[in-house]
Design a protein around this motif. Structure first.
Motif, mmCIF file in Angstrom:
data_model
loop_
_atom_site.group_PDB
_atom_site.id
_atom_site.type_symbol
_atom_site.label_atom_id
_atom_site.label_comp_id
_atom_site.label_asym_id
_atom_site.label_seq_id
_atom_site.Cartn_x
_atom_site.Cartn_y
_atom_site.Cartn_z
ATOM 1 N N ARG A 24 0.812 -1.143 -0.202
ATOM 2 C CA ARG A 24 0.066 0.031 -0.080
ATOM 3 C C ARG A 24 0.905 1.215 -0.158
ATOM 4 N NH1 ARG A 24 -4.433 1.030 4.541
ATOM 5 N NH2 ARG A 24 -2.820 1.133 5.943
ATOM 6 N N GLU A 25 1.826 1.209 0.569
ATOM 7 C CA GLU A 25 2.867 2.326 0.831
ATOM 8 C C GLU A 25 3.445 2.568 -0.605
ATOM 9 O OE1 GLU A 25 5.615 1.864 3.945
ATOM 10 O OE2 GLU A 25 4.246 2.300 5.625
ATOM 11 N N LEU A 26 3.959 1.588 -1.317
ATOM 12 C CA LEU A 26 4.466 1.724 -2.717
ATOM 13 C C LEU A 26 3.597 2.118 -3.715
ATOM 14 C CD1 LEU A 26 6.915 -1.608 -2.537
ATOM 15 C CD2 LEU A 26 7.491 0.796 -2.102
ATOM 16 N N ALA A 27 2.464 1.648 -3.350
ATOM 17 C CA ALA A 27 1.327 1.871 -4.532
ATOM 18 C C ALA A 27 0.893 3.348 -4.340
ATOM 19 C CB ALA A 27 -0.070 1.132 -4.332
ATOM 20 N N GLY A 28 0.962 4.075 -3.155
ATOM 21 C CA GLY A 28 0.888 5.429 -2.956
ATOM 22 C C GLY A 28 -0.595 5.675 -2.630
ATOM 23 N N VAL A 29 -0.960 6.865 -2.335
ATOM 24 C CA VAL A 29 -2.445 7.501 -1.870
ATOM 25 C C VAL A 29 -3.375 7.406 -3.150
ATOM 26 C CG1 VAL A 29 -3.539 9.171 -1.180
ATOM 27 C CG2 VAL A 29 -1.322 8.981 -0.263
ATOM 28 N N GLY A 30 -4.510 6.829 -3.060
ATOM 29 C CA GLY A 30 -5.503 6.811 -4.046
ATOM 30 C C GLY A 30 -5.398 5.398 -4.850
ATOM 31 N N ALA A 31 -4.518 4.741 -4.599
ATOM 32 C CA ALA A 31 -4.489 3.322 -5.323
ATOM 33 C C ALA A 31 -5.632 2.240 -4.676
ATOM 34 C CB ALA A 31 -2.950 2.723 -5.056
ATOM 35 N N SER A 32 -5.996 1.587 -5.715
ATOM 36 C CA SER A 32 -7.071 0.670 -5.329
ATOM 37 C C SER A 32 -6.554 -0.470 -4.673
ATOM 38 C CB SER A 32 -7.486 -0.028 -6.708
ATOM 39 O OG SER A 32 -8.482 -1.204 -6.167
ATOM 40 N N GLY A 33 -7.332 -1.002 -3.776
ATOM 41 C CA GLY A 33 -7.016 -1.961 -2.752
ATOM 42 C C GLY A 33 -6.630 -3.319 -3.590
ATOM 43 N N VAL A 35 -4.654 -3.399 -6.255
ATOM 44 C CA VAL A 35 -3.181 -3.088 -6.503
ATOM 45 C C VAL A 35 -2.190 -3.707 -5.545
ATOM 46 C CG1 VAL A 35 -1.582 -1.416 -6.956
ATOM 47 C CG2 VAL A 35 -3.836 -1.083 -7.964
ATOM 48 N N TYR A 36 -2.574 -3.107 -4.244
ATOM 49 C CA TYR A 36 -1.531 -3.576 -3.078
ATOM 50 C C TYR A 36 -1.980 -4.979 -2.444
ATOM 51 C CZ TYR A 36 -5.099 -0.563 -0.304
ATOM 52 O OH TYR A 36 -6.118 0.046 -0.097
ATOM 53 N N LEU A 38 -1.932 -7.324 -4.937
ATOM 54 C CA LEU A 38 -1.171 -8.096 -5.970
ATOM 55 C C LEU A 38 0.066 -8.778 -5.509
ATOM 56 C CD1 LEU A 38 -1.536 -5.607 -9.069
ATOM 57 C CD2 LEU A 38 -2.530 -7.950 -8.629
ATOM 58 N N PRO A 39 0.848 -8.395 -4.562
ATOM 59 C CA PRO A 39 2.064 -9.208 -4.204
ATOM 60 C C PRO A 39 1.772 -10.428 -3.259
ATOM 61 C CG PRO A 39 2.182 -6.769 -3.332
ATOM 62 C CD PRO A 39 0.833 -6.840 -4.030
ATOM 63 N N ILE A 40 0.273 -10.475 -2.711
ATOM 64 C CA ILE A 40 -0.007 -11.725 -2.048
ATOM 65 C C ILE A 40 -0.529 -12.417 -3.251
ATOM 66 C CG2 ILE A 40 -1.718 -12.744 -0.699
ATOM 67 C CD1 ILE A 40 -1.748 -10.098 1.083
ATOM 68 N N VAL A 41 -1.161 -11.858 -4.322
ATOM 69 C CA VAL A 41 -1.884 -12.809 -5.072
ATOM 70 C C VAL A 41 -0.577 -13.449 -6.015
ATOM 71 C CG1 VAL A 41 -3.083 -12.795 -7.308
ATOM 72 C CG2 VAL A 41 -3.752 -11.559 -5.541
ATOM 73 N N ALA A 42 0.387 -12.478 -6.297
ATOM 74 C CA ALA A 42 1.571 -13.137 -7.160
ATOM 75 C C ALA A 42 2.078 -14.383 -6.286
ATOM 76 C CB ALA A 42 2.519 -11.869 -7.298
ATOM 77 N N PHE A 43 2.702 -13.872 -4.962
ATOM 78 C CA PHE A 43 3.269 -15.254 -4.278
ATOM 79 C C PHE A 43 2.519 -16.309 -4.146
ATOM 80 C CE2 PHE A 43 3.878 -17.460 -0.126
ATOM 81 C CZ PHE A 43 5.333 -17.546 -0.265
ATOM 82 N N LEU A 86 9.149 0.343 -6.044
ATOM 83 C CA LEU A 86 8.035 0.490 -7.190
ATOM 84 C C LEU A 86 7.078 -0.798 -6.851
ATOM 85 C CD1 LEU A 86 9.997 1.290 -10.531
ATOM 86 C CD2 LEU A 86 8.706 2.858 -9.263
ATOM 87 N N ILE A 87 5.658 -0.540 -7.062
ATOM 88 C CA ILE A 87 4.826 -1.702 -6.398
ATOM 89 C C ILE A 87 4.937 -2.903 -7.210
ATOM 90 C CG2 ILE A 87 2.946 -0.543 -7.629
ATOM 91 C CD1 ILE A 87 2.652 -3.033 -4.603
#
Length: 244
Positions: A24-33, A35-36, A38-43, A86-87
């Motif tokens: 969430r910190e890497l995605a920045g303010v206003g990013a969709s849930g 997006v952040y 995705l790291p869990i989904v990728a793993f 970068l996210i």
């Protein structure tokens, strides 16, 4: 193989309580849930996609070499997570982690599933599960405290070092597998899906448990607890309760 397995899982679990927070910190303010998440989904996706390949790799090159490959891939993913800001690169790093995790755990499982008889095999597999859960408990708690004191990125670097420690024990691992009873034919997913008991456990236990673990414990809970104002150490202790 219990100590190498514990060290490997311990290292992997250090970041489990804040992966989504870091995303969430890497995605920045206003990013969709989404997006952040995705790291869990990728793993998780990497583990699912790599599982069958990892089993074939262990059979082809042996548990020792497969463990070495898995640990190196896992460490590379953590080093990438340490360096990136970068996210999307963080998502790639987590995917690499998933591939390494699948290969290394399958290699260690193949070692611990050996035994002179059926009872010994069952006992060893029970130990395999127990060691993983102990590693999850210790890793989540310690990782949260470290992150609170030194930051997320440094914890990724520590994880990268710890997942390499099983290599120190690689000389104790043998590749020859004992044969119990008659020679067994290759057993793949197609065969397993014809076994009703397996399908029931898969659909009613394994898959729902993974949804709860990754969707709630590793995604929703850390975000909710962090937004409530809890420290990272407190978030990690709450995440640790699942393994208990």
């Amino acid at each position: 193989a219990r100590l190498p397995l514990f060290l490997f899982v311990f290292g992997e679990q250090l970041a489990v309580s804040f992966n989504v927070i870091h995303g969430r910190e890497l995605a920045g303010v206003g990013a969709s849930g989404l997006v952040y998440a995705l790291p869990i989904v990728a793993f998780v996706g990497a583990i699912a996609l790599s599982g069958s390949y990892a089993a074939r790799l262990v059979k082809q090159i042996g548990a020792r070499k497969a463990l070495l490959v898995g640990c190196l891939i896992m460490a590379a993913g953590f080093v990438a997570a340490f360096w990136t800001s970068l996210i999307w690169l963080f998502v790639v790093a987590r995917f690499v982690n998933g591939v390494g995790y699948a290969i290394a755990t399958v290699a260690l499982q193949s070692v611990m599933s050996r035994g002179d008889n059926e009872q010994a095999v069952k006992s060893n597999l029970a130990s395999f599960t127990s060691v993983i859960m102990i590693g999850c408990i210790c890793g989540a708690a310690v990782g949260g405290v470290l992150a609170e004191r030194v930051g997320f990125n440094f914890v990724f670097l520590v994880s990268g070092v710890l997942v390499l420690t099983p290599i120190l024990f690689i000389g104790l691992i043998t590749d020859d597998e004992p044969h119990i009873g008659r020679r067994q034919e290759p057993f793949g997913l197609g065969h397993a899906m014809r076994i009703s008991n397996f399908v029931v456990v898969l659909c009613l236990v394994a898959i729902p448990a993974k949804f709860v673990l990754h969707g709630y414990v590793y995604y929703l809970a850390p975000l909710y607890l962090k937004d409530m104002g809890l420290s990272q150490g407190a978030v990690a202790r709450n995440v640790m309760l699942y393994a208990l």
